[in-house]
Every structure is written in structure tokens, then in C-alpha cells.
Design a protein around this motif. Structure first.
Motif, PDB file in Angstrom:
ATOM      1  N   LYS A 190       2.031   2.374  -3.605  1.00 55.64           N
ATOM      2  CA  LYS A 190       1.050   2.503  -4.680  1.00 55.64           C
ATOM      3  C   LYS A 190       1.358   3.703  -5.572  1.00 55.64           C
ATOM      4  O   LYS A 190       1.336   3.586  -6.805  1.00 55.64           O
ATOM      5  CB  LYS A 190      -0.364   2.633  -4.095  1.00 55.64           C
ATOM      6  N   LYS A 201     -10.258  -5.154  -1.858  1.00 56.36           N
ATOM      7  CA  LYS A 201      -8.947  -5.726  -1.599  1.00 56.36           C
ATOM      8  C   LYS A 201      -9.026  -6.922  -0.645  1.00 56.36           C
ATOM      9  O   LYS A 201      -9.946  -7.040   0.148  1.00 56.36           O
ATOM     10  CB  LYS A 201      -8.016  -4.667  -1.009  1.00 56.36           C
ATOM     11  N   ASP A 209      -2.513  -5.047   1.250  1.00 55.54           N
ATOM     12  CA  ASP A 209      -1.811  -4.768   0.004  1.00 55.54           C
ATOM     13  C   ASP A 209      -2.756  -4.360  -1.116  1.00 55.54           C
ATOM     14  O   ASP A 209      -3.945  -4.661  -1.090  1.00 55.54           O
ATOM     15  CB  ASP A 209      -0.992  -5.983  -0.437  1.00 55.54           C
ATOM     16  N   GLU A 210      -2.180  -3.685  -2.098  1.00 50.82           N
ATOM     17  CA  GLU A 210      -2.906  -3.281  -3.294  1.00 50.82           C
ATOM     18  C   GLU A 210      -2.643  -4.288  -4.413  1.00 50.82           C
ATOM     19  O   GLU A 210      -1.651  -5.028  -4.382  1.00 50.82           O
ATOM     20  CB  GLU A 210      -2.456  -1.886  -3.751  1.00 50.82           C
ATOM     21  N   ALA A 225       0.820  -1.212   0.000  1.00 51.74           N
ATOM     22  CA  ALA A 225       0.000   0.000   0.000  1.00 51.74           C
ATOM     23  C   ALA A 225       0.851   1.259   0.000  1.00 51.74           C
ATOM     24  O   ALA A 225       0.527   2.251  -0.666  1.00 51.74           O
ATOM     25  CB  ALA A 225      -0.933  -0.008   1.206  1.00 51.74           C
ATOM     26  N   TRP A 239      -6.876  -0.739 -10.653  1.00 54.28           N
ATOM     27  CA  TRP A 239      -6.672  -1.217  -9.287  1.00 54.28           C
ATOM     28  C   TRP A 239      -7.856  -2.046  -8.809  1.00 54.28           C
ATOM     29  O   TRP A 239      -9.005  -1.753  -9.142  1.00 54.28           O
ATOM     30  CB  TRP A 239      -6.472  -0.039  -8.346  1.00 54.28           C
TER      31      TRP A 239
END
Length: 203
Positions: A120, A151, A155-156, A117, A147
């Protein structure tokens, strides 16, 4: 902005029966009529038992709140329960109305980038700088990325769709001069998963 549904299905049959294919064609018809966005199935090349679904919705709430519990969807799920398993399903901030995912390409590259994250913004900056080099290599086919909205953890995740004539062309990009700028993306990710697929009409 409308969003893109992205799901992975596992076929329980080595090759879908005529009944299963009919039900999957009905998914396309019923869901697209409900959502007002196209629905497409893509067969994974690395494992033909895996199938991706790409659809579009006005919002996550419309998908989960309205469609999932609807009578048409429940009927289709019942028809397909012995034929498929849903491996995962999530949504991307890609506007399906733009139709910029290159479904016209013989091969669709699907890359899932896993990003901390805190990195990003760094990832986005590197991607924006390197993407034109990717576009030069994929031409005449395009690319589109977005994106993950819902989630799994902190984390992305960024999913990139790219069009190619064949799988080898995608891997060839990684060996090209054009990859030098785009390849800097490796410094901003925890890992990546690269797969390929082609449109499946269930004819």
C-alpha cells in the motif's frame, strides 16, 4: 472526515420505466436531504445496464446505522426491488464535501486498483509521483482517488476517478509520454479494472 459511498446497481429493465426513473430521482432527493451531501447516478458506458451511485456520509455508521434502516430508504428499496439489484456497495476515504470527483466531465473514468496490503505505501508513493502527469493529461478536468474503507479480505483497493472528453482520450493517456511515470503503478498492483460512465439524471 466525511466519506464517499460508491455502489454499483444492475437495472433489471432494459430501459427504466417512468415509475423507476421517478423513484431513482426520489433517491437523489431523499438521500441527499438526509446525508446533506449530493447524490449522483452514473450510467456505465461499457454496459448500460449498470449504474453507479455516488453519495456522501459523515461516517459508515451514519449510512448503515441511520439511513439504511430509515423509513424513507426502506420505502425506496421496496419501490425499486423489482427494477434494480445492488451488485456491491462500499465506502471510500474521499471527502464528498470537496466535490473533487470530476462529475462535470463528459466521461468519468473509474479505475479500481487491487493492491496487496504490504504494498500500500509503495502504491501511494508511486501514485503521488505520477498523479501530476495524469492531471496534465486530463485537464481541464480533474481526478480524485481514495482507499476503500470497508475492505473485502486482506487486500487493499484504491479507486481513481478521472475526467475525460471521451473514452478514447483515457486509453490514449496510456500510450503517451506522460504515462511513463504514472505507469510505474503497474509494479505495485495485483490487477485493475477500468470502466467509464456518464452522469444520468433520469429525466
Amino acid at each position: 472526515m466525511p466519506i464517499t459511498e460508491f455502489a454499483l446497481l444492475r437495472l433489471k429493465e432494459q430501459e427504466p420505466s417512468a415509475k423507476t426513473k421517478s423513484s431513482l430521482r426520489d433517491v437523489v432527493k431523499q438521500q441527499s436531504a438526509w446525508s446533506k451531501h449530493p447524490v449522483n447516478f452514473l450510467r456505465q458506458i461499457e454496459d448500460s445496464g449498470l449504474v453507479y451511485l455516488l453519495g456522501g456520509w459523515a461516517s459508515v455508521a451514519e449510512h448503515f446505522g441511520d439511513w439504511i434502516t430509515s423509513a424513507p430508504n426502506q420505502r425506496l428499496l421496496a419501490e425499486l426491488k423489482d427494477a434494480i439489484d445492488i451488485e456491491w456497495l462500499f465506502h471510500l476515504d474521499i471527502d464528498p464535501s470537496a466535490r473533487n470527483i470530476p462529475l462535470d466531465a463528459p466521461v468519468l473514468g473509474i479505475t479500481r486498483y487491487f493492491v496487496e496490503a504490504s504494498r500500500k505505501d509503495e502504491f501511494e508513493s508511486i501514485f503521488q509521483a505520477g498523479a501530476p502527469h495524469l492531471g496534465e493529461y486530463t485537464a481541464p478536468y480533474s481526478y480524485a482517488g481514495g482507499w476503500r474503507i470497508d475492505k473485502d479480505g486482506e487486500d487493499e483497493e484504491f479507486v481513481l476517478f478521472s475526467g475525460w472528453n471521451k473514452v478514447e482520450d483515457h486509453f490514449g493517456f496510456a500510450e503517451s509520454d506522460a504515462f511513463k511515470e504514472f505507469g510505474k503503478i503497474k509494479s505495485a498492483i495485483k490487477g485493475a479494472e477500468i470502466k467509464h460512465a456518464h452522469l444520468e439524471k433520469w429525466g
